[in-house]
Design an enzyme around this catalytic site. Structure first.
Site, PDB file in Angstrom:
ATOM      1  N   ASP A  10       0.879  -1.175   0.000  1.00  0.00           N
ATOM      2  CA  ASP A  10       0.000   0.000   0.000  1.00  0.00           C
ATOM      3  C   ASP A  10       0.917   1.225   0.000  1.00  0.00           C
ATOM      4  O   ASP A  10       2.131   1.103   0.192  1.00  0.00           O
ATOM      5  CB  ASP A  10      -0.900  -0.002   1.249  1.00  0.00           C
ATOM      6  CG  ASP A  10      -1.812   1.213   1.310  1.00  0.00           C
ATOM      7  OD1 ASP A  10      -2.361   1.600   0.265  1.00  0.00           O
ATOM      8  OD2 ASP A  10      -1.957   1.819   2.394  1.00  0.00           O
ATOM      9  N   SER A  11       0.309   2.400  -0.139  1.00  0.00           N
ATOM     10  CA  SER A  11       1.113   3.621  -0.046  1.00  0.00           C
ATOM     11  C   SER A  11       1.558   3.880   1.392  1.00  0.00           C
ATOM     12  O   SER A  11       2.466   4.671   1.619  1.00  0.00           O
ATOM     13  CB  SER A  11       0.293   4.809  -0.548  1.00  0.00           C
ATOM     14  OG  SER A  11      -0.881   4.921   0.228  1.00  0.00           O
ATOM     15  N   CYS A  73      -4.456  -1.519  -1.841  1.00  0.00           N
ATOM     16  CA  CYS A  73      -4.540  -0.075  -2.057  1.00  0.00           C
ATOM     17  C   CYS A  73      -5.614   0.139  -3.114  1.00  0.00           C
ATOM     18  O   CYS A  73      -5.486  -0.345  -4.249  1.00  0.00           O
ATOM     19  CB  CYS A  73      -3.185   0.441  -2.557  1.00  0.00           C
ATOM     20  SG  CYS A  73      -3.206   2.166  -3.049  1.00  0.00           S
ATOM     21  N   THR A  75      -6.402   2.808  -4.650  1.00  0.00           N
ATOM     22  CA  THR A  75      -5.939   3.674  -5.737  1.00  0.00           C
ATOM     23  C   THR A  75      -5.124   2.865  -6.750  1.00  0.00           C
ATOM     24  O   THR A  75      -5.385   2.917  -7.959  1.00  0.00           O
ATOM     25  CB  THR A  75      -5.072   4.818  -5.155  1.00  0.00           C
ATOM     26  OG1 THR A  75      -5.783   5.430  -4.080  1.00  0.00           O
ATOM     27  CG2 THR A  75      -4.732   5.837  -6.207  1.00  0.00           C
ATOM     28  N   GLU A 152      -2.833   8.470   8.492  1.00  0.00           N
ATOM     29  CA  GLU A 152      -1.364   8.357   8.560  1.00  0.00           C
ATOM     30  C   GLU A 152      -0.809   9.133   9.756  1.00  0.00           C
ATOM     31  O   GLU A 152       0.295   8.873  10.210  1.00  0.00           O
ATOM     32  CB  GLU A 152      -0.716   8.881   7.269  1.00  0.00           C
ATOM     33  CG  GLU A 152      -0.872   7.956   6.071  1.00  0.00           C
ATOM     34  CD  GLU A 152      -0.009   6.697   6.143  1.00  0.00           C
ATOM     35  OE1 GLU A 152       1.105   6.749   6.665  1.00  0.00           O
ATOM     36  OE2 GLU A 152      -0.482   5.633   5.677  1.00  0.00           O
ATOM     37  N   CYS A 184     -10.940   2.795  -0.021  1.00  0.00           N
ATOM     38  CA  CYS A 184      -9.512   3.044   0.230  1.00  0.00           C
ATOM     39  C   CYS A 184      -9.184   2.249   1.483  1.00  0.00           C
ATOM     40  O   CYS A 184      -9.928   2.294   2.468  1.00  0.00           O
ATOM     41  CB  CYS A 184      -9.298   4.542   0.453  1.00  0.00           C
ATOM     42  SG  CYS A 184      -7.691   4.954   1.164  1.00  0.00           S
ATOM     43  N   HIS A 186      -7.149   2.688   3.746  1.00  0.00           N
ATOM     44  CA  HIS A 186      -6.909   3.453   4.981  1.00  0.00           C
ATOM     45  C   HIS A 186      -8.216   3.670   5.762  1.00  0.00           C
ATOM     46  O   HIS A 186      -8.177   3.893   6.972  1.00  0.00           O
ATOM     47  CB  HIS A 186      -6.336   4.841   4.663  1.00  0.00           C
ATOM     48  CG  HIS A 186      -4.862   4.866   4.401  1.00  0.00           C
ATOM     49  ND1 HIS A 186      -4.310   4.377   3.244  1.00  0.00           N
ATOM     50  CD2 HIS A 186      -3.828   5.331   5.148  1.00  0.00           C
ATOM     51  CE1 HIS A 186      -2.990   4.553   3.290  1.00  0.00           C
ATOM     52  NE2 HIS A 186      -2.677   5.129   4.434  1.00  0.00           N
TER      53      HIS A 186
HETATM   54  N1  DGL Z   1      -4.692   3.083   0.968  1.00  0.00           N
HETATM   55  C1  DGL Z   1      -4.738   3.679  -0.317  1.00  0.00           C
HETATM   56  C2  DGL Z   1      -5.963   3.398  -1.090  1.00  0.00           C
HETATM   57  O1  DGL Z   1      -6.551   2.388  -0.784  1.00  0.00           O
HETATM   58  C3  DGL Z   1      -3.873   4.785  -0.605  1.00  0.00           C
HETATM   59  C4  DGL Z   1      -4.369   6.124  -0.389  1.00  0.00           C
HETATM   60  C5  DGL Z   1      -3.389   7.165  -0.835  1.00  0.00           C
HETATM   61  O2  DGL Z   1      -2.199   6.917  -0.755  1.00  0.00           O
HETATM   62  O3  DGL Z   1      -3.855   8.224  -1.247  1.00  0.00           O
HETATM   63  O4  DGL Z   1      -6.365   4.088  -1.975  1.00  0.00           O
END
Ligand code: DGL
Length: 266
Positions: A10-11, A73, A75, A152, A184, A186
């Site tokens: 993930d990011s 992730c 995205t 975050e 997302c 997160h």
């Molecule tokens: N957890 C991510 C997602 O599911 C990344 C969000 C991001 O880095 O903007 O989209």
């Protein structure tokens, strides 16, 4: 049987929602996690950049002789995987399929909400997939770009999260959705605040969690589950300082991970 590790990326912290479920469902699997904390967030970047970062994340994990990659992730899954999957021989799972299938089969009134980063919502992929699975559905989408930065920074259920959630989610509440895809990975970290704004009747779908369940089925079908009788190991790699990730990751996973977190340059 295949005792090689499962790779998850993930990011940042968000993909831990998938790891938490994997540890629970597949306790004998080894997991290698990469959180690209040096470049988070991905969600407001261009398509080209998201594809490049996602490709680098996959290439990083492949150094660890991975048997399956979960792009935990939303995205990366919605913007980059269609382009990247053909380039790799390892199976790569995104988070959209399992979440959309659960939403389509569990909604009672056919009104499904999707929240995600701007990149995810602009890609239209969740809408497209839901309507393929349930053509009569009405899909209501909303980008919630501030949620990733809040998570975050350790704001999981604080006043500021509740205020932002109220602002973002009121149109979906007014639309009468009975199912909300947390598109997302997160966002499940903020699930309490999101759930309290949406109300108890709305089913929140955790995309990381759904992807982990899907991964279990896939490994089982392909006879690729580990046959080890030892508890699996988890290694975590991040592209920026390990402290923040270790503290928040330990809180979220409910066990200390400090010693397993390593910093790499990406
Ligand atoms: N957890 C991510 C997602 O599911 C990344 C969000 C991001 O880095 O903007 O989209």
């Amino acid at each position: 049987m295949d005792n090689r590790p499962i790779g998850v990326f993930d990011s940042g912290l968000g993909g831990l929602t998938a790891v938490k479920r994997i540890i629970n469902l597949l306790p004998h699997e080894d997991v290698v996690y990469f959180g690209d904390t040096g470049r988070v967030p991905y969600g407001n970047r261009s398509r080209e950049t998201i594809i490049r970062y996602t490709k680098e994340d996959i290439e990083f994990l492949l150094k660890y002789d991975i048997k399956l990659i979960i792009a935990a992730c939303g995205t990366a899954s919605s913007v980059a995987l269609d382009d990247l999957k053909p380039l790799f021989s390892v199976p790569i799972l995104g988070v959209l399929e399992a979440a959309c299938s659960t939403a389509a089969t569990t909604t009672r009134n056919g009104r499904i909400g999707v929240i995600g980063t701007s990149g995810t919502i602009n890609s239209g992929k969740y809408r497209e997939l839901i309507l393929t699975l349930l053509p009569t559905a009405q899909v209501f989408e909303k980008a919630c770009p501030l949620f990733v930065s809040l998570a975050e920074n350790g704001h999981f259920n604080t006043d500021v999260v509740r205020i932002v959630a109220e602002e973002y989610l009121s149109p979906l509440k007014e639309a009468g959705v009975d199912t909300l895809i947390l598109g997302c990975t997160h966002y499940p970290l903020l699930a309490e605040a999101i759930g309290s704004v949406m109300g108890g009747g709305v089913n929140l779908i955790d995309t990381g969690d759904e992807a982990a369940k899907f991964a279990k089925r896939l490994l089982d079908e392909r006879c690729m589950l580990s046959d080890s009788d030892k508890t699996g190991t988890c290694s975590f790699f991040v592209s920026d300082s390990i402290e923040n990730f270790s503290v928040l990751g330990s809180t979220f996973l409910g066990r200390p991970i400090e010693l397993a977190v390593h910093k790499v340059s990406q």
